[in-house]
Write a protein that holds these residues in place. Structure first.
Motif, PDB file in Angstrom:
ATOM      1  N   GLN A 637      35.635  79.064   6.552  1.00 19.09           N
ATOM      2  CA  GLN A 637      37.019  79.469   6.364  1.00 19.09           C
ATOM      3  C   GLN A 637      37.784  79.260   7.684  1.00 19.09           C
ATOM      4  N   ASP A 638      38.743  78.356   7.659  1.00 21.64           N
ATOM      5  CA  ASP A 638      39.607  78.083   8.821  1.00 21.64           C
ATOM      6  C   ASP A 638      38.886  77.367   9.951  1.00 21.64           C
ATOM      7  N   SER A 639      37.809  76.634   9.638  1.00 25.74           N
ATOM      8  CA  SER A 639      37.017  76.016  10.695  1.00 25.74           C
ATOM      9  C   SER A 639      37.729  74.862  11.390  1.00 25.74           C
ATOM     10  N   GLU A 640      38.687  74.229  10.739  1.00 28.74           N
ATOM     11  CA  GLU A 640      39.384  73.126  11.402  1.00 28.74           C
ATOM     12  C   GLU A 640      40.116  73.619  12.643  1.00 28.74           C
ATOM     13  N   ARG A 641      40.841  74.702  12.507  1.00 28.80           N
ATOM     14  CA  ARG A 641      41.536  75.279  13.647  1.00 28.80           C
ATOM     15  C   ARG A 641      40.672  76.280  14.391  1.00 28.80           C
ATOM     16  N   GLY A 642      39.839  76.986  13.624  1.00 27.08           N
ATOM     17  CA  GLY A 642      39.098  78.107  14.177  1.00 27.08           C
ATOM     18  C   GLY A 642      39.857  79.392  13.910  1.00 27.08           C
ATOM     19  N   THR A 643      39.136  80.442  13.478  1.00 29.87           N
ATOM     20  CA  THR A 643      39.791  81.711  13.172  1.00 29.87           C
ATOM     21  C   THR A 643      40.659  82.178  14.324  1.00 29.87           C
ATOM     22  N   PHE A 644      40.191  81.937  15.541  1.00 29.80           N
ATOM     23  CA  PHE A 644      40.875  82.476  16.722  1.00 29.80           C
ATOM     24  C   PHE A 644      41.629  81.379  17.483  1.00 29.80           C
ATOM     25  N   SER A 645      42.019  80.324  16.762  1.00 28.70           N
ATOM     26  CA  SER A 645      42.824  79.228  17.334  1.00 28.70           C
ATOM     27  C   SER A 645      42.187  78.620  18.569  1.00 28.70           C
ATOM     28  N   HIS A 646      40.864  78.517  18.569  1.00 25.51           N
ATOM     29  CA  HIS A 646      40.206  77.994  19.762  1.00 25.51           C
ATOM     30  C   HIS A 646      39.721  76.551  19.602  1.00 25.51           C
ATOM     31  N   ARG A 647      39.479  76.119  18.349  1.00 27.38           N
ATOM     32  CA  ARG A 647      38.826  74.822  18.176  1.00 27.38           C
ATOM     33  C   ARG A 647      39.834  73.684  18.076  1.00 27.38           C
ATOM     34  N   HIS A 648      40.770  73.788  17.174  1.00 22.21           N
ATOM     35  CA  HIS A 648      41.763  72.726  16.927  1.00 22.21           C
ATOM     36  C   HIS A 648      41.083  71.368  16.776  1.00 22.21           C
ATOM     37  N   ALA A 649      40.032  71.348  15.927  1.00 20.78           N
ATOM     38  CA  ALA A 649      39.350  70.082  15.659  1.00 20.78           C
ATOM     39  C   ALA A 649      40.253  69.137  14.876  1.00 20.78           C
ATOM     40  N   VAL A 650      41.235  69.694  14.205  1.00 13.88           N
ATOM     41  CA  VAL A 650      42.254  68.906  13.515  1.00 13.88           C
ATOM     42  C   VAL A 650      43.607  69.367  14.021  1.00 13.88           C
ATOM     43  N   VAL A 651      44.408  68.418  14.531  1.00 14.71           N
ATOM     44  CA  VAL A 651      45.761  68.768  14.981  1.00 14.71           C
ATOM     45  C   VAL A 651      46.767  68.098  14.050  1.00 14.71           C
ATOM     46  N   HIS A 652      47.923  68.719  13.923  1.00  9.61           N
ATOM     47  CA  HIS A 652      48.903  68.304  12.930  1.00  9.61           C
ATOM     48  C   HIS A 652      50.198  67.860  13.601  1.00  9.61           C
ATOM     49  N   ASP A 653      50.766  66.786  13.099  1.00  2.00           N
ATOM     50  CA  ASP A 653      52.087  66.343  13.538  1.00  2.00           C
ATOM     51  C   ASP A 653      53.120  67.238  12.866  1.00  2.00           C
ATOM     52  N   VAL A 654      53.934  67.936  13.675  1.00  2.39           N
ATOM     53  CA  VAL A 654      54.856  68.919  13.123  1.00  2.39           C
ATOM     54  C   VAL A 654      56.011  68.274  12.370  1.00  2.39           C
ATOM     55  N   LYS A 655      56.224  66.981  12.542  1.00  2.11           N
ATOM     56  CA  LYS A 655      57.321  66.299  11.846  1.00  2.11           C
ATOM     57  C   LYS A 655      56.850  65.566  10.591  1.00  2.11           C
ATOM     58  N   THR A 656      55.692  64.948  10.662  1.00  2.00           N
ATOM     59  CA  THR A 656      55.234  64.145   9.523  1.00  2.00           C
ATOM     60  C   THR A 656      54.126  64.807   8.724  1.00  2.00           C
ATOM     61  N   GLY A 657      53.464  65.823   9.290  1.00  2.00           N
ATOM     62  CA  GLY A 657      52.326  66.437   8.631  1.00  2.00           C
ATOM     63  C   GLY A 657      51.041  65.652   8.784  1.00  2.00           C
ATOM     64  N   GLU A 658      51.105  64.521   9.465  1.00  2.00           N
ATOM     65  CA  GLU A 658      49.915  63.696   9.673  1.00  2.00           C
ATOM     66  C   GLU A 658      48.871  64.467  10.469  1.00  2.00           C
ATOM     67  N   LYS A 659      47.601  64.191  10.167  1.00  2.00           N
ATOM     68  CA  LYS A 659      46.506  64.862  10.852  1.00  2.00           C
ATOM     69  C   LYS A 659      45.809  63.903  11.812  1.00  2.00           C
ATOM     70  N   PHE A 660      45.314  64.463  12.905  1.00  2.00           N
ATOM     71  CA  PHE A 660      44.548  63.694  13.879  1.00  2.00           C
ATOM     72  C   PHE A 660      43.315  64.503  14.244  1.00  2.00           C
ATOM     73  N   VAL A 661      42.147  63.853  14.200  1.00  2.00           N
ATOM     74  CA  VAL A 661      40.883  64.512  14.509  1.00  2.00           C
ATOM     75  C   VAL A 661      40.324  63.892  15.788  1.00  2.00           C
ATOM     76  N   PRO A 662      40.560  64.513  16.937  1.00  2.00           N
ATOM     77  CA  PRO A 662      40.148  63.908  18.215  1.00  2.00           C
ATOM     78  C   PRO A 662      38.672  63.540  18.280  1.00  2.00           C
ATOM     79  N   LEU A 663      37.799  64.352  17.690  1.00  4.74           N
ATOM     80  CA  LEU A 663      36.371  64.096  17.812  1.00  4.74           C
ATOM     81  C   LEU A 663      35.925  62.847  17.078  1.00  4.74           C
ATOM     82  N   ARG A 664      36.726  62.345  16.158  1.00  8.77           N
ATOM     83  CA  ARG A 664      36.330  61.121  15.460  1.00  8.77           C
ATOM     84  C   ARG A 664      36.407  59.893  16.367  1.00  8.77           C
ATOM     85  N   GLN A 665      37.017  60.051  17.530  1.00  9.76           N
ATOM     86  CA  GLN A 665      37.030  58.957  18.494  1.00  9.76           C
ATOM     87  C   GLN A 665      35.632  58.679  19.049  1.00  9.76           C
ATOM     88  N   PHE A 666      34.718  59.647  18.882  1.00  5.31           N
ATOM     89  CA  PHE A 666      33.395  59.534  19.493  1.00  5.31           C
ATOM     90  C   PHE A 666      32.336  59.021  18.527  1.00  5.31           C
TER      91      PHE A 666
END
Length: 963
Positions: A637-666
């Motif tokens: 539950q809430d693992s993309e961001r993390g319950t305590f807003s610490h992970r942010h494994a998925v970040v969101h574009d506030v204008k387009t809603g597009e998602k970016f997953v930094p760890l997929r670069q690896f």
């Protein structure tokens, strides 16, 4: 405005309405005047008839000015008067009226026919259901004999446009009210509805079987019945949870696999409870009966299995099956406990892992098959949890075939006491899927439905349910007397012929298979089972479950002491480059300003300071594992961001809603690895069961489940107890599943403080799991990497932090990730020779203790962190104590109440450590909260007071006061 769901235009009626509308477009006069008015208001060809205006209630009719019974006037003042209904050429008003009734009846058969189907093999009457108004439309008395001879339009029931009404009704009855009942008109997807409609009505829900096919069905039934009868006579009174009464399951499953393999299926993973399991093992999966007989006899050396193994009707098995058409099909039956339905999400997770590994994005080659009991399917909450996973991106498996073995009784409980619904399958209507009910005494109908279901699943990739209505010839187990509680039912059952007997008689009457040939098949079954028993008695075929084969060959279980050490450190430059990558967003990406400040810029700053927080230690572990070719899957539950807003494994574009997953670069591309993080539904048991199943088929990666708060893990206690903790001991099944359970006392109340550490420690034995409580970013980095890089596969339970995520003292230098390894025990900096009081602890209380100790500059107190509670690092602690000649007190300090946390686990181990020191007497003691029924107080100030008492007693050597 009327609610769409409250009108006659709802999804259940859509096919009936669309048929009328098609006729209206061809000839408006061919439909009833009331419908013509609806369609006239739809405003044009090709437009949806479900317009907003259409849903407005029709104004009440007003009397014409001339008085009397004049025609109703339209509400709109400028509207032209309505023309009177005009019959089409050659069509009378009587014809139109008859056709309207016929259309209603066609729809009633499709919608309500299942309520009149002959489903109960015991022939008991069905409920009257007077409250269902349109069910009477499927009865025989709705039309006169003269009307039955009229030609009517078929609304798609026949290929011909018009047939005799009697022929139409006969087809509808054979399709919908014989020994098959179908619920599918509730489905919103009209494509799937029409596909089923065409398949069922044109075939009249029957498959024309050749004599060879009939012989095959009879043979399957003969072996199914013969197996149960053989066990009943040779192992009198032994529990086997027989399939007697539901033997049609065997030819049904056989037909399912036969058809599905022709449509691309290569593997079926099966989950089922104990009813009929042994029969399925031998007659579907091909487990040799002599091996099953040897399991009844048990191992020749019972002492070799002290405290391990499981009963025969819980065991799994896998085999390679060749269909009658010569196609290969791998079959796997999952191990499961007695906890009904608990295996459901485990099977789903296994199938998803197999599909992911094979790159089967169409989800065609591997299928889950779940076999349920009627009482469990409607009664167990994990069933809707699992059903809900079916359409979710992170969990879908392309459709599960559910078969309910409907014994029409649950142990001793009648259906009217165990469910509020008419059918035990009603829970499945939460999905937009069909439900087939079939009489278990009609094996040909069972085979027909199995073939239809196989084609449906492979075509549409959704769940589908078969309700196999049968009975249980004996009690819940063979030593039980069912007549105590269901005397009338079992009076019928005692007199009722077996499925095989009925089918053999039918085939003989049809001239397809003579009675002598049927008897010969039966005798052959008996001979085969006699020979198997002889082999088993001559030489036991008892075998332990196979393990460490295929993907699992490089891995091991057993004792962790024999596990090879591995290096978990990563070159510093690689770490810095990875941190820089984690701080980089795509050009033009508009991240939330707070995320930019607390994540992106913070990480850039860490490149200069070299000091990391928890989230960076965790993320760098993932990044480096990905770079090395390992797969990572994290859900919760809430693992993309993390319950305590610490992970942010998925970040969101506030204008387009597009998602970016930094760890997929690896993602390295060295294999089929990837980084997969999913926010789970608000479910614990279903999701954790899924992830456990996933881990069984991905040993070469990290599979992790994160609880929103550790406290909520108790919603999945069955999975933890029966699978995670005991799977290796019971079934020789290894798992590297990682649990991240936020834990720590910070004044957030009873349900946001404790991950129930004590429960996991109570489960610890024989190196079955690892329980760790890391307190620094470097520790979580090395621990996660160790979990993947070591060749040992054991579940890892992590008490993960909350306030420590950002506590200034709880940081690590990049150098600590570039060197060293996970430390099971972190020693103190004080000189051991001067220590008189040794405080052992785990978790965040360490930082409170150190702060108070350092303020007093008391070097007689040593504070040692146990970062791994189990397996217990006895040798390390014994070596430390041996260096403390002045030690007088060995104390365990914890935040949890005395009856919780690690104290009861630690006490006997501390006693053993102290007893081993012959030089001086060492006092063993506890410092922490008093015993409490609730994990924590709900008041922050009370929490602070309790916390202060712990510190005072530990560091100031104060006396206990207050609570």
């Amino acid at each position: 405005m009327a609610n769409f769901q409250d009108t006659f235009l709802s999804g259940a009626n859509i096919d009936f309405i669309e048929g009328l509308y098609a006729r209206y477009l061809e000839d408006p006069a061919s439909v009833d005047a009331s419908w013509r008015e609806v369609f006239d208001r739809s405003n044009g060809a090709g437009r949806p008839i479900f317009s907003t205006r259409l849903l407005e209630p029709v104004p009440a009719p007003t009397a014409a000015k001339g008085g009397g019974k004049g025609a109703a006037a339209k509400a709109q003042p400028a509207a032209a008067p309505q023309a009177a209904p005009v019959a089409a050429p050659g069509q009378t008003a009587q014809d139109i009226s008859l056709q309207a009734r016929v259309d209603h009846v066609i729809f009633a058969f499709r919608l309500r026919g299942h309520l009149r189907a002959k489903l109960d093999p015991l022939g008991r009457p069905r409920p009257a259901l007077e409250h269902v108004a349109d069910v009477a439309l499927v009865d025989d008395s709705h039309f006169t004999d003269a009307e039955s001879e009229q030609l009517v339009e078929t609304n798609g029931v026949f290929g011909e446009q018009r047939v005799r009404l009697a022929d139409l009704l006969a087809r509808l009855r054979r399709t919908y009210t014989d020994t098959i009942g179908v619920e599918y008109m509730h489905m919103l997807d009209s494509q799937r509805r029409r596909w089923l409609m065409h398949r069922m009505e044109f075939s009249e829900n029957r498959t024309d079987l050749s004599p060879d096919e009939c012989r095959h069905i009879l043979t399957k039934l003969s072996y199914a019945e013969g197996f149960e009868h053989f066990l009943h006579t040779k192992y009198v009174g032994a529990k086997r949870f027989s399939l007697d009464g539901g033997e049609a399951l065997i030819p049904m499953l056989d037909a399912l696999g036969e058809v599905a393999t022709g449509l691309g299926l290569r593997e079926i993973v099966i989950g089922m409870a104990h009813r009929g399991r042994l029969n399925v093992l031998t007659n579907i999966l091909g487990k040799q009966p002599d091996q099953i007989f040897s399991e009844f006899d048990g191992p020749r050396n019972p002492q070799a299995y002290l405290g391990r193994g499981d009963v025969k009707y819980h065991m799994g098995f896998s085999s390679d099956h060749t269909t009658r058409q010569g196609r290969k099909l791998h079959l796997s039956l999952a191990f499961n406990p007695s906890h009904l339905e608990a295996v459901d999400p485990v099977v789903e997770g296994r199938v998803r892992a197999k599909q992911d590994r094979a790159g089967d994005t169409e989800r065609t080659s591997v299928m889950p098959l779940l076999i349920h009991g009627d009482a469990a399917f409607i009664g167990q909450g994990v069933v809707p949890e699992t059903l809900n996973l079916s359409g979710l991106k992170g969990y879908t498996t392309g459709g599960t075939v559910h078969v309910v073995i409907n014994n029409q009784v649950g142990f001793t409980t009648d259906p009217h006491d165990s469910r509020s619904s008419l059918y035990s399958t009603a829970i499945a209507q939460m999905l937009d899927i069909p439900i087939f009910h079939v009489n278990g005494d009609d094996p040909e109908a069972c085979v027909h439905i199995a073939k239809l279901v196989a084609e449906y699943r492979q075509t549409f990739k959704t769940d589908v349910v078969i309700d196999l209505v049968c009975y249980r010839r004996y009690g819940h187990n063979e030593g039980d007397e069912p007549a105590f509680t269901q005397p009338a039912m079992y009076d019928i059952i005692r007199k009722h012929p077996t499925v095989r007997t009925l089918y053999a008689a039918k085939l003989a009457a049809q001239g397809k298979i003579p009675a002598e040939a049927s008897e010969a098949i039966k005798q052959q079954c008996q001979q085969d089972f006699d020979a198997a028993l002889t082999r088993a008695r001559q030489e036991s075929q008892f075998k332990e479950p196979s393990a460490l084969e295929g993907l699992w060959k490089p891995y091991q279980g057993g004792s962790l002491k024999s596990a090879a050490d591995v290096s978990t450190a990563v070159d510093k430059q690689v770490l810095c480059d990875a941190l820089r990558k984690l701080s980089t967003l795509p050009e033009g990406f508009n991240v939330h300003r707070d995320v930019e400040r607390t994540v992106i810029k913070k990480r850039l700053g860490m490149l200069d300071s070299g000091e990391l927080q928890w989230s960076e230690g965790e993320s760098l572990a993932y990044a480096t594992l990905l770079s090395e070719g390992y797969n990572i899957r994290i859900t919760g539950q809430d693992s993309e961001r993390g319950t305590f807003s610490h992970r942010h494994a998925v970040v969101h574009d506030v204008k387009t809603g597009e998602k970016f997953v930094p760890l997929r670069q690896f993602v390295s591309g060295k294999g089929k690895n990837g980084f997969h993080v999913y926010n789970s539904p608000l479910s614990e048991m279903g999701v954790l069961g899924f992830e456990y199943g996933y881990s069984l088929d991905v040993p070469d990666g990290l599979t992790a489940w994160e609880a929103q708060f550790g406290d909520f893990g108790n919603g999945a206690q069955i999975i933890i107890d029966q699978f995670i903790a005991a799977g290796e001991s019971k079934w020789r099944r290894l798992s590297g599943l990682t649990l991240l359970l936020p834990h720590g006392y910070e004044g957030q109340g009873p349900e946001h403080s404790s991950a129930r550490l004590e429960r996991f420690l109570d489960l610890c034995a024989e190196d079955n799991i690892q329980v760790c409580y890391p307190t620094t970013p470097a520790q979580i980095f090395h621990l996660l990497r160790r979990q993947v890089l070591r060749p040992v596969r054991k579940p890892l339970v992590i008490m993960s932090p909350k306030s420590l995520l950002r506590r200034p003292e709880a940081t690590s230098k990049v150098d600590e990730l570039a060197t060293g390894t996970f430390q099971e025990v972190i020693l103190d900096r004080v000189e051991p020779a001067g220590v008189t009081r040794l405080l052992l602890c785990s978790g965040k209380v360490y930082y409170d203790l150190v702060k108070a100790r350092d303020e007093r500059k008391d070097d007689s107190i040593a504070i040692v962190r146990l970062e791994q509670l189990y397996p217990f690092a006895a040798d390390v602690l014994a070596g430390l104590i041996a260096k403390m000649p002045k030690l007088a007190e060995l104390l365990w300090v914890q935040e949890e109440p005395r009856n919780a946390g690690a104290w009861h686990f630690m006490f006997p181990r501390l006693h053993d450590l102290a007893s081993a020191q012959s030089k001086q007497q060492v006092k063993i003691g506890y410092i922490g909260r008093a015993e409490a029924a609730s994990p924590a107080t709900g008041f922050p100030k009370t929490h602070e007071y309790e916390q202060q008492l712990i510190i005072e007693e530990a560091i100031l050597r104060g006396t206990k006061h207050g609570r």
